[in-house]
Write a protein that holds these residues in place. Structure first.
Motif, PDB file in Angstrom:
ATOM      1  N   VAL A  32       0.923  -1.063  -0.211  1.00  0.00           N
ATOM      2  CA  VAL A  32       0.279   0.135   0.097  1.00  0.00           C
ATOM      3  C   VAL A  32       1.174   1.002   0.183  1.00  0.00           C
ATOM      4  CG1 VAL A  32      -2.064   1.636   1.071  1.00  0.00           C
ATOM      5  CG2 VAL A  32      -1.868  -1.276   1.053  1.00  0.00           C
ATOM      6  N   ASP A  33       0.973   2.382  -0.505  1.00  0.00           N
ATOM      7  CA  ASP A  33       1.038   3.217  -1.041  1.00  0.00           C
ATOM      8  C   ASP A  33       0.786   4.312  -0.484  1.00  0.00           C
ATOM      9  OD1 ASP A  33       2.367   5.717  -2.084  1.00  0.00           O
ATOM     10  OD2 ASP A  33       1.681   4.979  -4.660  1.00  0.00           O
ATOM     11  N   THR A  34       0.491   5.042   0.599  1.00  0.00           N
ATOM     12  CA  THR A  34      -0.080   5.936   1.034  1.00  0.00           C
ATOM     13  C   THR A  34      -0.462   7.183   0.711  1.00  0.00           C
ATOM     14  OG1 THR A  34       1.349   5.906   3.117  1.00  0.00           O
ATOM     15  CG2 THR A  34      -0.460   3.942   2.942  1.00  0.00           C
ATOM     16  N   GLY A  35       1.333   7.448   0.145  1.00  0.00           N
ATOM     17  CA  GLY A  35       1.421   8.406  -0.554  1.00  0.00           C
ATOM     18  C   GLY A  35       0.398   9.339  -1.779  1.00  0.00           C
ATOM     19  N   ALA A  36      -0.178   8.165  -2.318  1.00  0.00           N
ATOM     20  CA  ALA A  36      -0.991   7.950  -3.630  1.00  0.00           C
ATOM     21  C   ALA A  36      -2.266   8.090  -3.102  1.00  0.00           C
ATOM     22  CB  ALA A  36      -1.251   6.585  -3.855  1.00  0.00           C
ATOM     23  N   MET A  37      -2.693   8.682  -1.492  1.00  0.00           N
ATOM     24  CA  MET A  37      -3.950   8.485  -1.002  1.00  0.00           C
ATOM     25  C   MET A  37      -3.854   9.925  -0.753  1.00  0.00           C
ATOM     26  SD  MET A  37      -4.153   5.302   1.546  1.00  0.00           S
ATOM     27  CE  MET A  37      -5.787   4.972   1.668  1.00  0.00           C
ATOM     28  N   TYR A  38      -2.761  10.304  -0.971  1.00  0.00           N
ATOM     29  CA  TYR A  38      -2.846  12.065  -0.096  1.00  0.00           C
ATOM     30  C   TYR A  38      -2.749  12.542  -1.932  1.00  0.00           C
ATOM     31  CZ  TYR A  38      -2.085  11.664   4.724  1.00  0.00           C
ATOM     32  OH  TYR A  38      -2.462  10.628   5.890  1.00  0.00           O
ATOM     33  N   ARG A  39      -1.675  11.930  -2.789  1.00  0.00           N
ATOM     34  CA  ARG A  39      -2.048  12.969  -4.043  1.00  0.00           C
ATOM     35  C   ARG A  39      -3.579  12.385  -3.920  1.00  0.00           C
ATOM     36  NH1 ARG A  39       2.974  12.812  -6.850  1.00  0.00           N
ATOM     37  NH2 ARG A  39       4.780  12.907  -4.823  1.00  0.00           N
ATOM     38  N   ALA A  40      -4.188  11.453  -4.064  1.00  0.00           N
ATOM     39  CA  ALA A  40      -6.223  11.120  -4.845  1.00  0.00           C
ATOM     40  C   ALA A  40      -6.742  13.013  -4.436  1.00  0.00           C
ATOM     41  CB  ALA A  40      -6.121   9.695  -4.559  1.00  0.00           C
ATOM     42  N   ILE A  41      -6.282  12.897  -3.209  1.00  0.00           N
ATOM     43  CA  ILE A  41      -7.529  13.766  -2.428  1.00  0.00           C
ATOM     44  C   ILE A  41      -6.352  15.187  -2.987  1.00  0.00           C
ATOM     45  CG2 ILE A  41      -8.062  14.496  -0.450  1.00  0.00           C
ATOM     46  CD1 ILE A  41      -9.005  12.039   0.312  1.00  0.00           C
ATOM     47  N   THR A  42      -5.544  15.214  -2.675  1.00  0.00           N
ATOM     48  CA  THR A  42      -4.867  16.330  -3.953  1.00  0.00           C
ATOM     49  C   THR A  42      -5.442  16.700  -5.084  1.00  0.00           C
ATOM     50  OG1 THR A  42      -3.367  16.517  -2.352  1.00  0.00           O
ATOM     51  CG2 THR A  42      -2.968  18.102  -4.045  1.00  0.00           C
ATOM     52  N   PHE A  43      -5.470  14.925  -5.845  1.00  0.00           N
ATOM     53  CA  PHE A  43      -6.129  15.572  -7.729  1.00  0.00           C
ATOM     54  C   PHE A  43      -7.498  16.166  -7.125  1.00  0.00           C
ATOM     55  CE2 PHE A  43      -8.117  13.237 -11.162  1.00  0.00           C
ATOM     56  CZ  PHE A  43      -7.087  14.551 -12.085  1.00  0.00           C
ATOM     57  N   PHE A  44      -8.429  15.931  -6.318  1.00  0.00           N
ATOM     58  CA  PHE A  44     -10.009  15.647  -5.877  1.00  0.00           C
ATOM     59  C   PHE A  44     -10.040  17.186  -6.076  1.00  0.00           C
ATOM     60  CE2 PHE A  44     -13.370  16.824  -3.274  1.00  0.00           C
ATOM     61  CZ  PHE A  44     -14.240  15.654  -3.848  1.00  0.00           C
ATOM     62  N   ALA A  45      -9.139  17.914  -5.175  1.00  0.00           N
ATOM     63  CA  ALA A  45      -9.135  18.937  -4.791  1.00  0.00           C
ATOM     64  C   ALA A  45      -9.164  19.957  -5.969  1.00  0.00           C
ATOM     65  CB  ALA A  45      -8.492  19.655  -3.241  1.00  0.00           C
ATOM     66  N   MET A  46      -7.880  19.945  -6.710  1.00  0.00           N
ATOM     67  CA  MET A  46      -7.903  20.505  -7.913  1.00  0.00           C
ATOM     68  C   MET A  46      -8.365  20.383  -8.579  1.00  0.00           C
ATOM     69  SD  MET A  46      -3.548  18.516  -7.791  1.00  0.00           S
ATOM     70  CE  MET A  46      -3.297  19.609  -9.356  1.00  0.00           C
ATOM     71  N   GLN A  47      -8.838  19.482  -9.143  1.00  0.00           N
ATOM     72  CA  GLN A  47     -10.424  19.445  -9.809  1.00  0.00           C
ATOM     73  C   GLN A  47     -11.228  20.458  -9.688  1.00  0.00           C
ATOM     74  OE1 GLN A  47     -11.415  15.097  -9.698  1.00  0.00           O
ATOM     75  NE2 GLN A  47     -10.864  14.718 -12.155  1.00  0.00           N
ATOM     76  N   ASN A  48     -11.711  20.313  -8.468  1.00  0.00           N
ATOM     77  CA  ASN A  48     -13.033  21.329  -8.037  1.00  0.00           C
ATOM     78  C   ASN A  48     -12.857  22.651  -7.874  1.00  0.00           C
ATOM     79  OD1 ASN A  48     -15.390  18.616  -8.082  1.00  0.00           O
ATOM     80  ND2 ASN A  48     -13.249  18.055  -6.501  1.00  0.00           N
ATOM     81  N   GLY A  49     -11.499  22.583  -7.856  1.00  0.00           N
ATOM     82  CA  GLY A  49     -10.639  24.292  -6.963  1.00  0.00           C
ATOM     83  C   GLY A  49     -10.679  24.577  -6.206  1.00  0.00           C
ATOM     84  N   TYR A  50     -10.065  23.756  -5.588  1.00  0.00           N
ATOM     85  CA  TYR A  50     -10.309  23.858  -4.057  1.00  0.00           C
ATOM     86  C   TYR A  50      -8.919  24.454  -3.627  1.00  0.00           C
ATOM     87  CZ  TYR A  50     -14.555  21.190  -3.719  1.00  0.00           C
ATOM     88  OH  TYR A  50     -15.731  20.618  -3.512  1.00  0.00           O
ATOM     89  N   ILE A  51      -7.844  24.068  -4.755  1.00  0.00           N
ATOM     90  CA  ILE A  51      -6.831  24.789  -3.944  1.00  0.00           C
ATOM     91  C   ILE A  51      -5.547  25.227  -5.458  1.00  0.00           C
ATOM     92  CG2 ILE A  51      -5.601  22.082  -5.134  1.00  0.00           C
ATOM     93  CD1 ILE A  51      -4.114  22.433  -1.812  1.00  0.00           C
ATOM     94  N   SER A  52      -5.087  25.836  -5.509  1.00  0.00           N
ATOM     95  CA  SER A  52      -4.199  26.688  -7.185  1.00  0.00           C
ATOM     96  C   SER A  52      -2.872  27.117  -6.113  1.00  0.00           C
ATOM     97  CB  SER A  52      -5.193  27.683  -7.570  1.00  0.00           C
ATOM     98  OG  SER A  52      -5.724  28.595  -6.426  1.00  0.00           O
ATOM     99  N   ILE A  53      -1.813  27.879  -6.908  1.00  0.00           N
ATOM    100  CA  ILE A  53      -0.741  28.144  -6.806  1.00  0.00           C
ATOM    101  C   ILE A  53      -1.116  29.711  -5.296  1.00  0.00           C
ATOM    102  CG2 ILE A  53       0.741  30.059  -6.940  1.00  0.00           C
ATOM    103  CD1 ILE A  53       1.126  28.435  -9.027  1.00  0.00           C
ATOM    104  N   ASP A  54      -2.337  30.132  -4.923  1.00  0.00           N
ATOM    105  CA  ASP A  54      -1.612  31.355  -4.112  1.00  0.00           C
ATOM    106  C   ASP A  54      -3.557  31.107  -2.861  1.00  0.00           C
ATOM    107  OD1 ASP A  54      -3.501  32.135  -6.306  1.00  0.00           O
ATOM    108  OD2 ASP A  54      -2.339  33.851  -5.865  1.00  0.00           O
ATOM    109  N   PHE A  55      -4.254  29.600  -3.253  1.00  0.00           N
ATOM    110  CA  PHE A  55      -5.749  29.445  -2.230  1.00  0.00           C
ATOM    111  C   PHE A  55      -5.737  28.525  -1.954  1.00  0.00           C
ATOM    112  CE2 PHE A  55      -9.692  28.364  -4.235  1.00  0.00           C
ATOM    113  CZ  PHE A  55     -10.876  29.530  -3.206  1.00  0.00           C
ATOM    114  N   PHE A  56      -6.482  28.155  -1.051  1.00  0.00           N
ATOM    115  CA  PHE A  56      -6.459  26.686  -0.530  1.00  0.00           C
ATOM    116  C   PHE A  56      -8.111  26.863   0.301  1.00  0.00           C
ATOM    117  CE2 PHE A  56      -5.020  22.677   2.136  1.00  0.00           C
ATOM    118  CZ  PHE A  56      -6.378  22.470   1.619  1.00  0.00           C
ATOM    119  N   ASP A  57      -9.009  26.650  -0.133  1.00  0.00           N
ATOM    120  CA  ASP A  57     -10.458  26.113   0.397  1.00  0.00           C
ATOM    121  C   ASP A  57     -10.556  24.810   1.421  1.00  0.00           C
ATOM    122  OD1 ASP A  57     -12.883  26.564   1.058  1.00  0.00           O
ATOM    123  OD2 ASP A  57     -13.478  26.277  -0.228  1.00  0.00           O
TER     124      ASP A  57
END
Ligand code: DC
Length: 229
Positions: A32-57
């Protein structure tokens, strides 16, 4: 043969997943690659516009956590399990430098960590597991029979990550990759919740000058010692 839990922690690009995959294959354990799980949540946040260069909702991401379903599915052609987000494989999407640049911020959020740690503990219930990450030996499986802590110089690690990204055709500079490695080291070791640190009973391996085979053989010997003790 007695099945154990193997926890592998360490800085980014220390070759944790290479070692973990070798061990899992040889021992017929689950990897189990747990980094992949943190990356997946990050990808979800990027896809939905919750995170970008100077913004994190952060709040909206936290409220969305119940709707994020993560699972791994073994891909025989690749020889390892791919990361799925809400039933879609995102194995390639989560390996970009862009995801790497946001992931440490997402991994700082306690609600994210609580959700993932619970899922990781569930996956490891039956033992016979090799899990890699940053908090496996300290938080996820503090009772793991074998704990490895991997290090290598930041330059060595940045070169490895740069070569990997280049091999995939990514348009990145060595400087950007080096800065990302250094930034993540800092955030991962300084966050309040579950910072990266070596568990007191972990065995440290600096693999700056070790080949994959040398490293694998050394750890396999440790596994055999624990299993036969
Ligand atoms: O192993 P990796 O580089 O794919 O991990 C990506 C990020 O996720 C890393 O910078 C820190 C975070 N992480 C974490 O906080 N805890 C873990 N168990 C695994 C990864």
């Amino acid at each position: 043969m007695k099945k154990i839990t193997i926890a592998i922690d360490g800085f980014s690009s220390t070759g944790k997943s290479t070692l973990a995959k070798q061990l899992a294959k040889h021992l017929e354990y689950v990897y189990v690659d747990t980094g992949a799980m943190y990356r997946a949540i990050t990808f979800f946040a990027m896809q939905n516009g919750y995170i970008s260069i100077d913004f994190f909702d952060k709040e909206t991401l936290i409220n969305s956590l119940p709707f994020i379903k993560l699972h791994f599915e073994y891909n025989a052609a690749l020889g390892f399990a791919e990361m799925y987000l809400n039933d879609i494989s995102i194995e390639n999407e989560i390996r970009t430098l862009e995801v790497s640049s946001f992931v440490s911020l997402v991994a700082e959020v306690s609600e994210v960590r609580a959700k993932l740690v619970e899922q990781q503990q569930e996956m490891g219930k039956g033992k016979g597991i090799v899990m890699d990450g940053r908090d496996i030996g300290t938080v996820v499986f503090p009772d793991a029979e074998l704990k490895i802590f991997m290090t290598a110089s930041p330059e060595t690690r940045a070169h490895r990550r740069y070569d990997e990204l280049k091999a995939k055709g990514a348009d990145v500079s060595f400087e950007d990759v080096f800065n990302n490695v250094a930034d993540r080291d800092y955030i991962d070791t300084h966050r309040d919740d579950s910072p990266l640190r070596k568990a007191d009973d972990a065995i440290e391996i600096d693999n700056s000058y070790l080949t994959r085979e040398e490293q694998f053989n050394a750890v396999l010997e440790m596994v055999n010692e624990v299993v036969n003790s």
